[in-house]
Design a protein around this motif. Sequence first.
Motif, PDB file in Angstrom:
ATOM      1  N   LEU A 160     -46.626 -16.788  40.622  1.00  0.00           N
ATOM      2  CA  LEU A 160     -45.863 -16.426  39.427  1.00  0.00           C
ATOM      3  C   LEU A 160     -46.808 -15.766  38.426  1.00  0.00           C
ATOM      4  N   GLY A 161     -46.293 -14.776  37.715  1.00  0.00           N
ATOM      5  CA  GLY A 161     -47.094 -14.129  36.687  1.00  0.00           C
ATOM      6  C   GLY A 161     -47.183 -14.997  35.444  1.00  0.00           C
ATOM      7  N   LYS A 162     -48.037 -14.590  34.529  1.00  0.00           N
ATOM      8  CA  LYS A 162     -48.199 -15.289  33.259  1.00  0.00           C
ATOM      9  C   LYS A 162     -46.865 -15.335  32.499  1.00  0.00           C
ATOM     10  N   GLY A 163     -46.546 -16.475  31.925  1.00  0.00           N
ATOM     11  CA  GLY A 163     -45.324 -16.573  31.131  1.00  0.00           C
ATOM     12  C   GLY A 163     -44.059 -16.768  31.958  1.00  0.00           C
ATOM     13  N   VAL A 164     -44.222 -16.821  33.273  1.00  0.00           N
ATOM     14  CA  VAL A 164     -43.063 -17.020  34.156  1.00  0.00           C
ATOM     15  C   VAL A 164     -43.154 -18.435  34.711  1.00  0.00           C
ATOM     16  N   GLY A 165     -42.073 -19.185  34.630  1.00  0.00           N
ATOM     17  CA  GLY A 165     -42.137 -20.582  35.040  1.00  0.00           C
ATOM     18  C   GLY A 165     -40.986 -20.996  35.942  1.00  0.00           C
ATOM     19  N   ALA A 166     -40.903 -22.325  36.125  1.00  0.00           N
ATOM     20  CA  ALA A 166     -39.927 -22.900  37.050  1.00  0.00           C
ATOM     21  C   ALA A 166     -38.492 -22.493  36.697  1.00  0.00           C
ATOM     22  N   LYS A 167     -38.193 -22.411  35.404  1.00  0.00           N
ATOM     23  CA  LYS A 167     -36.832 -22.072  35.011  1.00  0.00           C
ATOM     24  C   LYS A 167     -36.492 -20.655  35.452  1.00  0.00           C
TER      25      LYS A 167
ATOM     26  N   ILE B 210     -38.756 -17.226  17.402  1.00  0.00           N
ATOM     27  CA  ILE B 210     -39.720 -16.552  16.533  1.00  0.00           C
ATOM     28  C   ILE B 210     -39.249 -15.128  16.200  1.00  0.00           C
ATOM     29  N   ALA B 211     -38.761 -14.432  17.240  1.00  0.00           N
ATOM     30  CA  ALA B 211     -38.388 -13.029  17.062  1.00  0.00           C
ATOM     31  C   ALA B 211     -36.993 -12.869  16.452  1.00  0.00           C
ATOM     32  N   GLY B 212     -36.151 -13.898  16.587  1.00  0.00           N
ATOM     33  CA  GLY B 212     -34.777 -13.779  16.103  1.00  0.00           C
ATOM     34  C   GLY B 212     -33.892 -13.029  17.085  1.00  0.00           C
ATOM     35  N   ARG B 213     -34.451 -12.650  18.186  1.00  0.00           N
ATOM     36  CA  ARG B 213     -33.730 -11.959  19.271  1.00  0.00           C
ATOM     37  C   ARG B 213     -34.489 -12.283  20.545  1.00  0.00           C
ATOM     38  N   PHE B 214     -33.964 -11.883  21.689  1.00  0.00           N
ATOM     39  CA  PHE B 214     -34.709 -12.159  22.912  1.00  0.00           C
ATOM     40  C   PHE B 214     -35.971 -11.306  22.926  1.00  0.00           C
ATOM     41  N   ALA B 215     -37.055 -11.904  23.351  1.00  0.00           N
ATOM     42  CA  ALA B 215     -38.334 -11.204  23.348  1.00  0.00           C
ATOM     43  C   ALA B 215     -39.091 -11.587  24.607  1.00  0.00           C
ATOM     44  N   ASP B 216     -39.905 -10.692  25.084  1.00  0.00           N
ATOM     45  CA  ASP B 216     -40.649 -10.934  26.319  1.00  0.00           C
ATOM     46  C   ASP B 216     -41.858 -11.812  26.017  1.00  0.00           C
ATOM     47  N   VAL B 217     -41.788 -13.038  26.481  1.00  0.00           N
ATOM     48  CA  VAL B 217     -42.853 -13.999  26.152  1.00  0.00           C
ATOM     49  C   VAL B 217     -44.191 -13.552  26.733  1.00  0.00           C
ATOM     50  N   ARG B 218     -44.180 -12.709  27.733  1.00  0.00           N
ATOM     51  CA  ARG B 218     -45.441 -12.237  28.332  1.00  0.00           C
ATOM     52  C   ARG B 218     -46.236 -11.407  27.331  1.00  0.00           C
ATOM     53  N   GLU B 219     -45.519 -10.813  26.389  1.00  0.00           N
ATOM     54  CA  GLU B 219     -46.218  -9.997  25.390  1.00  0.00           C
ATOM     55  C   GLU B 219     -46.710 -10.827  24.212  1.00  0.00           C
ATOM     56  N   ILE B 220     -46.236 -12.064  24.123  1.00  0.00           N
ATOM     57  CA  ILE B 220     -46.625 -12.913  22.996  1.00  0.00           C
ATOM     58  C   ILE B 220     -47.805 -13.802  23.374  1.00  0.00           C
TER      59      ILE B 220
END
Lengths: 469, 212
Positions: free
Chosen positions: A176-183, A458-468
């Motif tokens: 799995l890449g960074k920021g990608v998990g079981a869910k 945090i973003a108030g909208r969907f955001a790509d956690v990989r960039e955070i």
Amino acid sequence: MEAQTLYEKLWSSHVVHQESDGTALIYIDRHLVHEVTSPQAFEGLRLAGRKPWRTSSIVATADHNTPTDHWDRGIQDPVSRQQVETLDANIRASGALAYFPFKDVRQGIVHVIGPENGATLPGMTVVCGDSHTSTHGAFGCLAHGIGTSEVEHVLATQCLLQKKSKTMLIRVDGRLGKGVGAKDVALAIIGHIGTAGGTGHAIEFGGEVIRSLSMEGRMTVCNMAIEAGARMGFVAVDDITVEYLRGRPFAPGGEHWDKAVDYWRTLHSDEGARFDKVIELRGERIVPQVTWGTSPEMVTGIDSRVPDPVAEKDPVRREGMERALQYMGLAPNTPIEAVRIDKVFIGSCTNSRIEDLRQAAAVVRGRRKADNVRLALVVPGSGLVKRQAEAEGLDAIFTNAGFEWREPGCSMCLAMNADRLEPGERCASTSNRNFEGRQGAGGRTHLVSPAMAAAAAIAGRFADVREIL
Amino acid sequence: MEAFKIHEGLVAPLDRNNVDTDAIIPKQFLKSIKRSGFGPNAFDEWRYMDHGEPGMDNARRPLNPNFVLNQERYRGASILLTRANFGCGSSREHAPWALLDYGFKAILAESFADIFHNNCFKNGILPVVVPKAELDALFGLVEHCPGYALAIDLPAQSIRRPDGHVVHFDVDPFRKECLVNGWDDIGLTLRHADKIREYEARRRVRHPYYFS
Ligand code: SF4
């Protein structure tokens, strides 16, 4: 001897009796009980003049109706209170291995407390009047939800009447890449096979990605087997399983431990075992997932757009998509990252364990929730998870960021208590069901991982956690 | 449980895939500790214009004219015609209780979610898996013929249309026997009480750690 699947091993070790047509009487080792699906079963038992067969199999808690704040005020809703009090009375009368009532420090969501207390063990059959009982399959046991009539049946006979399921192996290989998990793995699987993809099957999850998950990650994946249509999903026993269980309150101790572990080590599918169906996915290809519709199979990557029903050929499916988009208040082709949210829910038996909270906290640390997010709720899965999180200072990370830190329970996963969405409100939720009205009438649920829910807050909208991260 | 032998009744269409148990009976009604009385709240969010809560007088609530089961022509329907994966989601047995209380005795669908399917049999409802082509035909017939009824014969495992066309269906033999006779599973299982005790005694010796 012929190579056996894990399912066959678990099944055959629990057959008490088998009819010629294949209907079998299956012995039940662990019976988890909560307040919503048990009152009618206890009443049925009483009316028939029957006694529970083996109360030492029962572990009970109140979770669905319990409030997540102001515990000092008790349960305000009289109908909810009556249901919880009925459970109290039933368990007091019958007895149980363990009961964690409302306000007990070990109270929590039934699928969180079973494993954390070591009451869920490899090789068992585990049932509960709750579809997410599949969660416990992470321990290499046969675990599935049952209806109330079956709750009564297990209380009265310690058995269930069943037919053998077909078997399905879902292999997730690679990494799995960074920021990608079981869910994200769970949602990607459902997106791939559909919500009816596993119907009639017992799913074994395997492959490098599953093997590399912690027990908590495996529970998240097995939890959502039911959303893929399978009553049960499980993972073979390995070192990670054994180490997780060591020293837990109801796990075997002393000489029993070694004996148990020897047996548990046999709980895997044999080399060359045959499955009715095999599905393969690659971990690298999985991106953080977000559902856009009203069924968990209506899911896509954070880097995608809301799909366009025009492209769907099947008329029933197309209409389903149109209806879902209308309910969700979304226009086709909108980038997922442009979808703004009103609320965030981090909790539920899918994602309310300590690692889930750590993952969310890692994103939140040092940041603040966006102003348009009216409520960001963190609901630990149990009193023990809550304590652990507080010992690590996670509660402060959340509250400093403007999140609310609550008492354990099912909470806004199904909104039977006071925590809910108002009509039209949009929520980034770590729970497991985005059905119409699930989190409150008219509420709009997008299923995501804990890290993605935190990023959305945090973003108030969907955001790509990989960039955070 | 009431026995199911031959049932003839009016058919109502619910032309959707993935009808989940949250839709069949929303969670606020699960707080009841009874098995009955859920019928007026079946499909509550689709059926009424307002938000339903336990204890409301449902007869006075505004009905949603666009919800198919509210159409006069489907009043009194006892056979529900629907699509794939009916009854998915939660294991709540309140879903079949609500359908039964509403008046449904049989459900025809392309497929059912496993737990719901099982729960139907425990409550005297017959869930029938019907091939897609046949379902498509039935949806057309129901729409075009007001008062459209079907006769379902469980012992013969057949559905008879008014035009004489007969569709056969499969059903698990054991479940069929229980349903045809209205048998209570627990009574049946307890005939094997000795075997359960023997199994349990063996298991206690081999795996004592499952018993503490
Ligand atoms: S957290 Fe949600 S899915 Fe899990 S048991 Fe509670 S209500 Fe059910």
